[in-house]
Design a protein around this motif. Structure first.
Motif, PDB file in Angstrom:
ATOM      1  N   MET A 123       0.077  -3.821 -16.471  1.00  0.00           N
ATOM      2  CA  MET A 123      -1.032  -3.712 -16.129  1.00  0.00           C
ATOM      3  C   MET A 123      -1.298  -3.948 -14.667  1.00  0.00           C
ATOM      4  O   MET A 123      -1.919  -3.482 -13.572  1.00  0.00           O
ATOM      5  N   PHE A 124      -0.657  -5.105 -13.604  1.00  0.00           N
ATOM      6  CA  PHE A 124      -0.212  -5.013 -12.866  1.00  0.00           C
ATOM      7  C   PHE A 124       0.342  -4.205 -11.742  1.00  0.00           C
ATOM      8  O   PHE A 124       0.148  -3.533 -10.844  1.00  0.00           O
ATOM      9  N   LYS A 125       1.503  -3.418 -12.428  1.00  0.00           N
ATOM     10  CA  LYS A 125       2.408  -2.031 -12.313  1.00  0.00           C
ATOM     11  C   LYS A 125       0.745  -1.124 -11.776  1.00  0.00           C
ATOM     12  O   LYS A 125       1.639  -0.525 -11.078  1.00  0.00           O
ATOM     13  N   GLU A 126       0.166  -0.772 -13.072  1.00  0.00           N
ATOM     14  CA  GLU A 126       0.022   0.198 -12.862  1.00  0.00           C
ATOM     15  C   GLU A 126      -1.574   0.404 -12.003  1.00  0.00           C
ATOM     16  O   GLU A 126      -1.326   1.287 -11.232  1.00  0.00           O
ATOM     17  N   ALA A 127      -1.886  -1.047 -11.622  1.00  0.00           N
ATOM     18  CA  ALA A 127      -2.875  -1.192 -10.503  1.00  0.00           C
ATOM     19  C   ALA A 127      -2.129  -0.938  -8.893  1.00  0.00           C
ATOM     20  O   ALA A 127      -2.739  -0.748  -8.372  1.00  0.00           O
ATOM     21  N   ARG A 128      -1.353  -1.106  -9.146  1.00  0.00           N
ATOM     22  CA  ARG A 128      -0.210  -1.513  -8.387  1.00  0.00           C
ATOM     23  C   ARG A 128      -0.357   0.821  -7.719  1.00  0.00           C
ATOM     24  O   ARG A 128       0.106   0.779  -6.632  1.00  0.00           O
ATOM     25  N   ILE A 129       0.512   1.560  -8.716  1.00  0.00           N
ATOM     26  CA  ILE A 129       0.560   2.092  -8.874  1.00  0.00           C
ATOM     27  C   ILE A 129      -0.904   3.343  -8.079  1.00  0.00           C
ATOM     28  O   ILE A 129      -1.129   4.159  -7.000  1.00  0.00           O
ATOM     29  N   LYS A 130      -2.108   2.836  -8.322  1.00  0.00           N
ATOM     30  CA  LYS A 130      -3.566   2.864  -8.945  1.00  0.00           C
ATOM     31  C   LYS A 130      -4.047   3.009  -6.827  1.00  0.00           C
ATOM     32  O   LYS A 130      -4.048   4.163  -6.434  1.00  0.00           O
ATOM     33  N   LEU A 131      -3.252   2.061  -6.477  1.00  0.00           N
ATOM     34  CA  LEU A 131      -3.602   1.246  -4.978  1.00  0.00           C
ATOM     35  C   LEU A 131      -2.718   1.995  -4.061  1.00  0.00           C
ATOM     36  O   LEU A 131      -2.884   2.310  -3.041  1.00  0.00           O
ATOM     37  N   THR A 132      -1.328   2.099  -4.379  1.00  0.00           N
ATOM     38  CA  THR A 132      -0.707   2.823  -3.463  1.00  0.00           C
ATOM     39  C   THR A 132      -0.957   4.933  -3.437  1.00  0.00           C
ATOM     40  O   THR A 132      -0.920   4.495  -2.255  1.00  0.00           O
ATOM     41  N   ALA A 133      -1.534   4.981  -4.798  1.00  0.00           N
ATOM     42  CA  ALA A 133      -2.409   5.898  -4.741  1.00  0.00           C
ATOM     43  C   ALA A 133      -3.342   6.696  -3.737  1.00  0.00           C
ATOM     44  O   ALA A 133      -3.775   7.329  -3.225  1.00  0.00           O
ATOM     45  N   TRP A 134      -4.237   5.493  -3.489  1.00  0.00           N
ATOM     46  CA  TRP A 134      -5.558   5.212  -3.457  1.00  0.00           C
ATOM     47  C   TRP A 134      -4.775   5.562  -1.111  1.00  0.00           C
ATOM     48  O   TRP A 134      -5.043   5.627  -0.491  1.00  0.00           O
ATOM     49  N   TYR A 135      -3.784   4.320  -0.852  1.00  0.00           N
ATOM     50  CA  TYR A 135      -3.115   4.329   0.097  1.00  0.00           C
ATOM     51  C   TYR A 135      -2.918   5.560   0.837  1.00  0.00           C
ATOM     52  O   TYR A 135      -2.684   6.281   2.250  1.00  0.00           O
ATOM     53  N   LEU A 136      -2.106   5.906  -0.079  1.00  0.00           N
ATOM     54  CA  LEU A 136      -1.723   8.087   0.221  1.00  0.00           C
ATOM     55  C   LEU A 136      -2.729   8.808   0.767  1.00  0.00           C
ATOM     56  O   LEU A 136      -2.842   9.291   1.615  1.00  0.00           O
ATOM     57  N   LEU A 137      -3.893   8.629  -0.478  1.00  0.00           N
ATOM     58  CA  LEU A 137      -5.168  10.101  -0.027  1.00  0.00           C
ATOM     59  C   LEU A 137      -5.206   9.466   1.297  1.00  0.00           C
ATOM     60  O   LEU A 137      -5.513  10.669   2.011  1.00  0.00           O
ATOM     61  N   ILE A 138      -5.432   8.298   1.812  1.00  0.00           N
ATOM     62  CA  ILE A 138      -6.250   7.828   3.010  1.00  0.00           C
ATOM     63  C   ILE A 138      -5.139   8.214   3.860  1.00  0.00           C
ATOM     64  O   ILE A 138      -6.689   8.948   4.746  1.00  0.00           O
ATOM     65  N   ILE A 139      -4.164   8.071   4.185  1.00  0.00           N
ATOM     66  CA  ILE A 139      -3.118   7.972   5.143  1.00  0.00           C
ATOM     67  C   ILE A 139      -3.242   9.920   5.222  1.00  0.00           C
ATOM     68  O   ILE A 139      -3.203  10.092   6.190  1.00  0.00           O
ATOM     69  N   MET A 140      -2.998  10.332   3.909  1.00  0.00           N
ATOM     70  CA  MET A 140      -2.872  12.235   3.622  1.00  0.00           C
ATOM     71  C   MET A 140      -3.614  12.836   4.247  1.00  0.00           C
ATOM     72  O   MET A 140      -3.599  14.045   5.063  1.00  0.00           O
ATOM     73  N   THR A 141      -4.668  12.281   4.657  1.00  0.00           N
ATOM     74  CA  THR A 141      -5.917  13.304   4.473  1.00  0.00           C
ATOM     75  C   THR A 141      -6.122  12.528   5.889  1.00  0.00           C
ATOM     76  O   THR A 141      -6.098  13.480   6.636  1.00  0.00           O
ATOM     77  N   VAL A 142      -5.762  11.728   6.865  1.00  0.00           N
ATOM     78  CA  VAL A 142      -5.854  11.714   8.262  1.00  0.00           C
ATOM     79  C   VAL A 142      -4.843  12.381   8.540  1.00  0.00           C
ATOM     80  O   VAL A 142      -5.104  13.013   9.471  1.00  0.00           O
ATOM     81  N   SER A 143      -3.721  12.740   7.749  1.00  0.00           N
ATOM     82  CA  SER A 143      -2.701  13.115   8.252  1.00  0.00           C
ATOM     83  C   SER A 143      -2.801  14.557   9.207  1.00  0.00           C
ATOM     84  O   SER A 143      -2.761  14.956   9.686  1.00  0.00           O
ATOM     85  N   PHE A 144      -3.253  14.881   7.773  1.00  0.00           N
ATOM     86  CA  PHE A 144      -3.543  16.432   7.386  1.00  0.00           C
ATOM     87  C   PHE A 144      -5.398  17.116   8.482  1.00  0.00           C
ATOM     88  O   PHE A 144      -4.637  17.728   8.639  1.00  0.00           O
ATOM     89  N   LEU A 145      -5.562  15.983   8.075  1.00  0.00           N
ATOM     90  CA  LEU A 145      -6.602  16.692   9.482  1.00  0.00           C
ATOM     91  C   LEU A 145      -6.258  16.611  10.953  1.00  0.00           C
ATOM     92  O   LEU A 145      -6.844  17.786  11.553  1.00  0.00           O
ATOM     93  N   PHE A 146      -5.801  15.634  11.421  1.00  0.00           N
ATOM     94  CA  PHE A 146      -5.160  16.080  12.373  1.00  0.00           C
ATOM     95  C   PHE A 146      -3.498  16.693  12.885  1.00  0.00           C
ATOM     96  O   PHE A 146      -3.897  17.607  13.250  1.00  0.00           O
ATOM     97  N   SER A 147      -3.500  17.586  12.128  1.00  0.00           N
ATOM     98  CA  SER A 147      -2.573  17.888  11.960  1.00  0.00           C
ATOM     99  C   SER A 147      -2.900  19.102  11.758  1.00  0.00           C
ATOM    100  O   SER A 147      -2.840  19.821  12.831  1.00  0.00           O
ATOM    101  N   GLY A 148      -4.273  19.209  11.685  1.00  0.00           N
ATOM    102  CA  GLY A 148      -4.792  20.527  11.543  1.00  0.00           C
ATOM    103  C   GLY A 148      -5.507  20.741  13.241  1.00  0.00           C
ATOM    104  O   GLY A 148      -5.333  21.994  13.223  1.00  0.00           O
ATOM    105  N   ALA A 149      -5.949  19.572  13.314  1.00  0.00           N
ATOM    106  CA  ALA A 149      -6.759  19.492  14.884  1.00  0.00           C
ATOM    107  C   ALA A 149      -5.228  19.911  15.561  1.00  0.00           C
ATOM    108  O   ALA A 149      -5.558  20.655  16.703  1.00  0.00           O
ATOM    109  N   ILE A 150      -4.621  19.439  15.325  1.00  0.00           N
ATOM    110  CA  ILE A 150      -3.406  19.386  16.299  1.00  0.00           C
ATOM    111  C   ILE A 150      -2.476  21.091  16.331  1.00  0.00           C
ATOM    112  O   ILE A 150      -2.694  21.417  17.149  1.00  0.00           O
ATOM    113  N   TYR A 151      -2.625  21.443  15.139  1.00  0.00           N
ATOM    114  CA  TYR A 151      -2.648  23.522  15.213  1.00  0.00           C
ATOM    115  C   TYR A 151      -3.264  23.887  15.855  1.00  0.00           C
ATOM    116  O   TYR A 151      -2.901  25.218  16.162  1.00  0.00           O
ATOM    117  N   ARG A 152      -4.711  23.618  15.719  1.00  0.00           N
ATOM    118  CA  ARG A 152      -5.836  24.415  16.380  1.00  0.00           C
ATOM    119  C   ARG A 152      -5.566  24.296  17.899  1.00  0.00           C
ATOM    120  O   ARG A 152      -6.059  25.552  18.362  1.00  0.00           O
TER     121      ARG A 152
END
Ligand code: ADP
Length: 340
Positions: A1-30
């Motif tokens: 249960m702990f491992k599952e929660a840990r993976i889920k939380l990591t996925a949420w962290y990644l989703l947030i970080i990558m959304t910010v990173s993609f938005l910034f990359s798009g802006a930088i590219y533009r």
């Protein structure tokens, strides 16, 4: 249960970080694409201006030669920018994946410990409750099946059952007290408590029990106050005194002492009873701990766990010194004044 929660939380962290990173990359590219186009246009304008300034006859073909406005060069530069940004995002994904997993583990660790602790508490409590309940049930069943049961025997059974139920009530009260410490923030420490007077009253309350076992009290209590809750402190002193009586040999002596030291009040209960084995000393304040040789005395191993919780609630410390076979001294250190 702990491992599952840990993976889920990591996925949420990644989703947030990558959304910010993609938005910034798009802006930088533009921004960079606009800059590349602007740079190409400016270079051509400058080049043509320079050519026009030259007084030499330059063939028209050369004059109009577009060097920087080469659309292929601009699109190649943009492609390269895109590639670099994708590469950087890939690196960010890997690094943040690893760090996110570590961070998720750290974030969830206290929750895991709390859940483990609660599960241990529930299983210990159910175990403690099950044994007397099973005994109670089987004794009632046996008597119920007995066709020759007399009124006298039935009354005796009821009396025994009431005594067992009382023990169960004591256990459930102790469990409730322990559980209430989980909500410790809600407990308000009311104010100055005269510890010397409080200890004196507890001694009077337990005097009959001590007399029964021919145990003497000796006290040097002075006049000391601490900041705290009167009821909880009474419970603490009662637990320590009760244990000192319970684990003393007949004709024993229990000494109580209070003194002050650097903003703290030190209260000690010393007995010359059975003492505690060295190996058991670190376990003595654990819930449900009972020394093997005391399994036949009344108790559930919750008293000292409650005492420790009360002391910690008062931002104090509790410790024990003991020599097996000679006696024990419990020392409680409590702040004299209000703490913030
Ligand atoms: P209980 O007394 O109900 O068993 P406690 O939590 O108060 O539970 O004590 C836990 C254990 O610590 C006891 O079972 C006993 O083995 C040991 N203990 C506590 N106080 C003393 C003492 N004054 N002298 C010797 N042993 C003690």
């Amino acid at each position: 249960m702990f491992k599952e929660a840990r993976i889920k939380l990591t996925a949420w962290y990644l989703l947030i970080i990558m959304t910010v990173s993609f938005l910034f990359s798009g802006a930088i590219y533009r921004v960079l694409s606009i800059e590349v186009d602007r740079f190409a246009r400016m270079s051509q304008i400058r080049y043509q201006r320079d050519i026009e300034r030259i007084d030499l006859p330059i063939p028209a073909k050369i004059r109009q030669l577009p060097i920087f406005s080469d659309p292929e060069l601009a699109s190649e530069t943009k492609q390269r920018i895109k590639f670099v940004l994708i590469y950087i995002n890939g690196v960010i994904l890997l690094i943040s994946g690893g760090l996110g997993y570590l961070l998720a583990g750290k974030t969830l660790q206290p929750i895991k410990e709390m859940v483990d602790e609660q599960n241990r508490f529930i299983s210990d409590a159910s175990h403690e409750l099950r044994t007397p309940l099973t005994a109670l049930k089987s004794s009632m069943e046996v008597h119920l099946r007995d066709r020759k049961l007399t009124l006298q025997q039935a009354k005796k059974l009821i009396r025994e059952n009431i005594s067992d139920v009382n023990k169960l009530k004591t256990l459930s009260d102790a469990l409730l007290t322990l559980a209430s410490f989980e909500k410790r923030k809600e407990v308000k420490l009311s104010g100055k408590v005269n510890l010397s007077k409080l200890v004196c009253e507890c001694m009077e309350d337990l005097e009959p029990l001590a007399k029964e076992r021919h145990i003497m009290f000796k006290s040097n209590l002075g006049s000391f106050s601490v900041w705290g809750d009167m009821h909880k402190l009474t419970e603490l002193v009662t637990i320590l005194l009760d244990n000192a009586i319970k684990y003393s040999k007949e004709d024993g002596l229990v000494s109580l002492k209070i003194r002050a030291e650097k903003g703290f009040v030190l209260f000690s209960v010393k007995d010359n009873g059975i003492g505690i084995k060295k190996d058991n000393l670190p376990l003595i304040f654990d819930r449900f701990f009972r020394a093997e040789e005391q399994r036949n005395t009344i108790g559930y191993g919750l008293g000292l766990a409650i005492a420790k919780n009360i002391v910690e609630l008062h931002r104090g410390q509790i410790s024990v010194e003991s020599i097996y076979g000679k006696g024990s001294t419990f020392i409680v250190k409590l702040p004299q004044n209000k703490f913030s």
